[in-house]
Design a protein around this motif. Structure first.
Motif, PDB file in Angstrom:
ATOM      1  N   ILE A 236      28.134 -16.607 -75.383  1.00 58.04           N
ATOM      2  CA  ILE A 236      29.314 -15.548 -75.387  1.00 58.04           C
ATOM      3  C   ILE A 236      28.672 -14.251 -75.785  1.00 58.04           C
ATOM      4  O   ILE A 236      27.589 -14.148 -76.298  1.00 58.04           O
ATOM      5  CB  ILE A 236      30.395 -15.999 -76.401  1.00 58.04           C
ATOM      6  N   GLY A 237      29.363 -13.176 -75.611  1.00 63.81           N
ATOM      7  CA  GLY A 237      28.872 -12.009 -76.142  1.00 63.81           C
ATOM      8  C   GLY A 237      28.679 -11.633 -77.414  1.00 63.81           C
ATOM      9  O   GLY A 237      29.391 -12.048 -78.326  1.00 63.81           O
ATOM     10  N   ARG A 238      27.712 -10.823 -77.931  1.00 62.14           N
ATOM     11  CA  ARG A 238      27.375 -10.400 -79.093  1.00 62.14           C
ATOM     12  C   ARG A 238      28.526  -9.629 -79.814  1.00 62.14           C
ATOM     13  O   ARG A 238      29.282  -8.718 -79.019  1.00 62.14           O
ATOM     14  CB  ARG A 238      26.095  -9.727 -79.470  1.00 62.14           C
ATOM     15  N   THR A 239      29.052  -9.830 -81.195  1.00 64.44           N
ATOM     16  CA  THR A 239      29.939  -8.981 -81.559  1.00 64.44           C
ATOM     17  C   THR A 239      29.543  -8.458 -82.845  1.00 64.44           C
ATOM     18  O   THR A 239      30.166  -7.728 -83.814  1.00 64.44           O
ATOM     19  CB  THR A 239      31.069  -9.858 -82.106  1.00 64.44           C
ATOM     20  N   ASP A 240      28.380  -8.193 -83.175  1.00 66.21           N
ATOM     21  CA  ASP A 240      27.718  -7.450 -84.333  1.00 66.21           C
ATOM     22  C   ASP A 240      27.327  -6.108 -83.955  1.00 66.21           C
ATOM     23  O   ASP A 240      27.094  -5.269 -85.038  1.00 66.21           O
ATOM     24  CB  ASP A 240      26.415  -8.388 -84.901  1.00 66.21           C
ATOM     25  N   LEU A 241      27.661  -5.408 -82.825  1.00 65.31           N
ATOM     26  CA  LEU A 241      27.379  -3.980 -82.728  1.00 65.31           C
ATOM     27  C   LEU A 241      28.814  -3.511 -83.204  1.00 65.31           C
ATOM     28  O   LEU A 241      29.668  -4.135 -83.480  1.00 65.31           O
ATOM     29  CB  LEU A 241      27.423  -3.788 -81.167  1.00 65.31           C
ATOM     30  N   PRO A 242      28.598  -2.354 -83.606  1.00 67.20           N
ATOM     31  CA  PRO A 242      29.819  -1.558 -83.941  1.00 67.20           C
ATOM     32  C   PRO A 242      30.971  -1.679 -83.049  1.00 67.20           C
ATOM     33  O   PRO A 242      30.872  -1.496 -81.675  1.00 67.20           O
ATOM     34  CB  PRO A 242      29.466   0.135 -83.828  1.00 67.20           C
ATOM     35  N   GLU A 243      32.205  -1.893 -83.563  1.00 73.59           N
ATOM     36  CA  GLU A 243      33.354  -2.004 -82.887  1.00 73.59           C
ATOM     37  C   GLU A 243      33.322  -3.377 -82.104  1.00 73.59           C
ATOM     38  O   GLU A 243      34.347  -3.695 -81.380  1.00 73.59           O
ATOM     39  CB  GLU A 243      33.764  -0.844 -81.800  1.00 73.59           C
ATOM     40  N   GLY A 244      32.581  -4.423 -82.546  1.00 76.18           N
ATOM     41  CA  GLY A 244      32.539  -5.774 -81.776  1.00 76.18           C
ATOM     42  C   GLY A 244      33.546  -6.416 -82.876  1.00 76.18           C
ATOM     43  O   GLY A 244      33.480  -6.203 -83.962  1.00 76.18           O
ATOM     44  N   SER A 245      34.071  -7.629 -82.488  1.00 76.43           N
ATOM     45  CA  SER A 245      34.893  -8.270 -83.201  1.00 76.43           C
ATOM     46  C   SER A 245      34.941  -9.911 -82.477  1.00 76.43           C
ATOM     47  O   SER A 245      35.559 -10.013 -81.537  1.00 76.43           O
ATOM     48  CB  SER A 245      36.553  -7.893 -82.962  1.00 76.43           C
ATOM     49  N   ILE A 246      34.418 -11.003 -83.345  1.00 71.86           N
ATOM     50  CA  ILE A 246      34.446 -12.211 -82.799  1.00 71.86           C
ATOM     51  C   ILE A 246      35.963 -12.592 -82.656  1.00 71.86           C
ATOM     52  O   ILE A 246      36.149 -13.652 -81.719  1.00 71.86           O
ATOM     53  CB  ILE A 246      33.881 -13.110 -83.978  1.00 71.86           C
ATOM     54  N   ASN A 247      36.938 -12.342 -83.416  1.00 71.27           N
ATOM     55  CA  ASN A 247      38.119 -12.824 -83.306  1.00 71.27           C
ATOM     56  C   ASN A 247      38.987 -12.185 -82.078  1.00 71.27           C
ATOM     57  O   ASN A 247      39.804 -12.887 -81.350  1.00 71.27           O
ATOM     58  CB  ASN A 247      39.230 -12.252 -84.414  1.00 71.27           C
ATOM     59  N   GLU A 248      38.719 -10.781 -81.582  1.00 75.05           N
ATOM     60  CA  GLU A 248      38.837 -10.492 -80.258  1.00 75.05           C
ATOM     61  C   GLU A 248      38.327 -11.014 -79.190  1.00 75.05           C
ATOM     62  O   GLU A 248      39.031 -11.338 -78.155  1.00 75.05           O
ATOM     63  CB  GLU A 248      38.874  -8.775 -80.340  1.00 75.05           C
ATOM     64  N   LEU A 249      36.991 -11.443 -79.484  1.00 79.01           N
ATOM     65  CA  LEU A 249      36.576 -11.928 -78.358  1.00 79.01           C
ATOM     66  C   LEU A 249      36.802 -13.533 -78.133  1.00 79.01           C
ATOM     67  O   LEU A 249      36.893 -13.865 -76.956  1.00 79.01           O
ATOM     68  CB  LEU A 249      34.929 -12.066 -78.646  1.00 79.01           C
ATOM     69  N   ALA A 250      37.137 -14.088 -79.139  1.00 81.20           N
ATOM     70  CA  ALA A 250      37.912 -15.385 -79.046  1.00 81.20           C
ATOM     71  C   ALA A 250      39.102 -15.318 -78.245  1.00 81.20           C
ATOM     72  O   ALA A 250      39.387 -16.136 -77.390  1.00 81.20           O
ATOM     73  CB  ALA A 250      37.871 -16.017 -80.402  1.00 81.20           C
ATOM     74  N   ASN A 251      40.205 -14.372 -78.687  1.00 83.43           N
ATOM     75  CA  ASN A 251      41.220 -14.402 -78.083  1.00 83.43           C
ATOM     76  C   ASN A 251      40.942 -14.054 -76.538  1.00 83.43           C
ATOM     77  O   ASN A 251      41.549 -14.415 -75.451  1.00 83.43           O
ATOM     78  CB  ASN A 251      42.149 -13.207 -78.619  1.00 83.43           C
ATOM     79  N   SER A 252      40.135 -13.134 -76.153  1.00 80.88           N
ATOM     80  CA  SER A 252      40.072 -12.598 -74.837  1.00 80.88           C
ATOM     81  C   SER A 252      39.317 -13.834 -73.904  1.00 80.88           C
ATOM     82  O   SER A 252      40.172 -14.033 -72.889  1.00 80.88           O
ATOM     83  CB  SER A 252      38.772 -11.638 -74.679  1.00 80.88           C
ATOM     84  N   ILE A 253      38.498 -14.727 -74.551  1.00 81.11           N
ATOM     85  CA  ILE A 253      38.037 -15.976 -73.812  1.00 81.11           C
ATOM     86  C   ILE A 253      39.254 -16.880 -73.607  1.00 81.11           C
ATOM     87  O   ILE A 253      39.477 -17.465 -72.653  1.00 81.11           O
ATOM     88  CB  ILE A 253      36.799 -16.344 -74.530  1.00 81.11           C
ATOM     89  N   VAL A 254      39.686 -17.222 -74.873  1.00 84.94           N
ATOM     90  CA  VAL A 254      40.641 -18.433 -74.769  1.00 84.94           C
ATOM     91  C   VAL A 254      41.992 -18.060 -74.000  1.00 84.94           C
ATOM     92  O   VAL A 254      42.541 -19.020 -72.928  1.00 84.94           O
ATOM     93  CB  VAL A 254      41.089 -18.890 -76.093  1.00 84.94           C
ATOM     94  N   THR A 255      42.554 -16.962 -74.242  1.00 87.19           N
ATOM     95  CA  THR A 255      44.049 -16.626 -73.735  1.00 87.19           C
ATOM     96  C   THR A 255      43.953 -15.852 -72.102  1.00 87.19           C
ATOM     97  O   THR A 255      44.787 -15.758 -71.592  1.00 87.19           O
ATOM     98  CB  THR A 255      44.742 -15.515 -74.763  1.00 87.19           C
ATOM     99  N   LYS A 256      42.653 -15.463 -71.833  1.00 85.77           N
ATOM    100  CA  LYS A 256      42.732 -14.592 -70.528  1.00 85.77           C
ATOM    101  C   LYS A 256      41.571 -15.110 -69.547  1.00 85.77           C
ATOM    102  O   LYS A 256      42.112 -15.443 -68.510  1.00 85.77           O
ATOM    103  CB  LYS A 256      42.334 -13.114 -70.998  1.00 85.77           C
ATOM    104  N   LEU A 257      40.681 -15.531 -70.154  1.00 87.50           N
ATOM    105  CA  LEU A 257      39.341 -16.169 -69.138  1.00 87.50           C
ATOM    106  C   LEU A 257      39.694 -17.666 -69.030  1.00 87.50           C
ATOM    107  O   LEU A 257      39.550 -18.244 -67.560  1.00 87.50           O
ATOM    108  CB  LEU A 257      37.922 -15.869 -69.476  1.00 87.50           C
ATOM    109  N   TYR A 258      40.181 -18.450 -69.996  1.00 85.91           N
ATOM    110  CA  TYR A 258      40.098 -19.865 -70.033  1.00 85.91           C
ATOM    111  C   TYR A 258      41.210 -20.044 -69.280  1.00 85.91           C
ATOM    112  O   TYR A 258      41.582 -21.529 -68.991  1.00 85.91           O
ATOM    113  CB  TYR A 258      39.900 -20.515 -71.160  1.00 85.91           C
TER     114      TYR A 258
END
Length: 213
Positions: free
Chosen positions: A157-179
């Motif tokens: 999955i994409g890294r979320t440690d850069l400024p304005e990254g968010s693991i919670n947002e990334l998880a939501n994007s993958i689960v609710t939109k891509l999966y």
């Protein structure tokens, strides 16, 4: 429709040239513009637009040259509309130093969720933040392929440690939109090899923490 992958720029970012009826779209031209021009010329294609999954520096290095050469527009999500001309936002200043950052003109078209038509191409735009606030995934429904940028990779999955990254947002994007897309959809990521939605749902070790079938 055909899709060509070119690994370009300082981080080997996947640039995709999607072609149909001698027209093409250029996704995430991270650098090495000459290689893109060579492919376009060899295949007698007419570029119609540059589409960016997001505006981190390794995805935009060849934008200016290609935009000017082919007189085409750049499409980017509204949350990153100011990133192209700001090295501190596109993070190139972190990689190249304050004086060596990448700057290009702002996008001509601002992306929001929904379907867009560019030449012969119909594309669904899905906002998939987490890696960055303006990350989007481009979906070609009929062909069942997606350009996912740095949201979902083969077994990653994409890294979320850069400024304005968010693991919670990334998880939501993958689960609710891509999966929720069909399992047979081919995923063309920002780095590394292609995969499928079904394969990642079944075995991606990084999404098991927030997804179970």
């Amino acid at each position: 429709m055909e899709i060509q992958t070119l690994s370009l720029g300082p981080l080997g970012t996947n640039c995709y040239i999607v072609s149909k009826n001698n027209e093409c779209l250029i996704f995430d031209p991270g650098g090495d513009a000459n290689l893109i021009v060579q492919y376009v010329t060899k295949n007698k294609l007419t570029p119609k637009a540059i589409l960016l999954t997001h505006a981190h520096f390794d995805h935009i290095g060849a934008v200016d040259l290609l935009r000017k050469k082919y007189a085409i527009s750049v499409y980017l999500h509204e949350n990153e509309k100011d990133w192209l001309d700001d090295p501190s936002l596109n993070r190139s200043s972190l990689f190249f130093g304050r004086d060596g950052g990448i700057k290009t003109e702002k996008p001509e078209h601002i992306l929001t969720e929904g379907t867009i038509q560019i030449g012969a191409f119909s594309i669904e735009v899905i906002h998939t933040p987490g890696h960055s606030p303006g990350s989007v995934t481009f979906v070609f429904k009929e062909e069942k392929l997606i350009v996912s940028g740095d949201v979902l990779f083969q077994q990653g999955i994409g890294r979320t440690d850069l400024p304005e990254g968010s693991i919670n947002e990334l998880a939501n994007s993958i689960v609710t939109k891509l999966y929720t897309l069909p399992n047979e959809c081919i995923v063309y990521p920002g780095h590394g090899p292609n995969t499928t939605i079904g394969s990642e749902k079944a075995s991606n070790p990084f999404t098991r923490q927030f997804y179970t079938e």
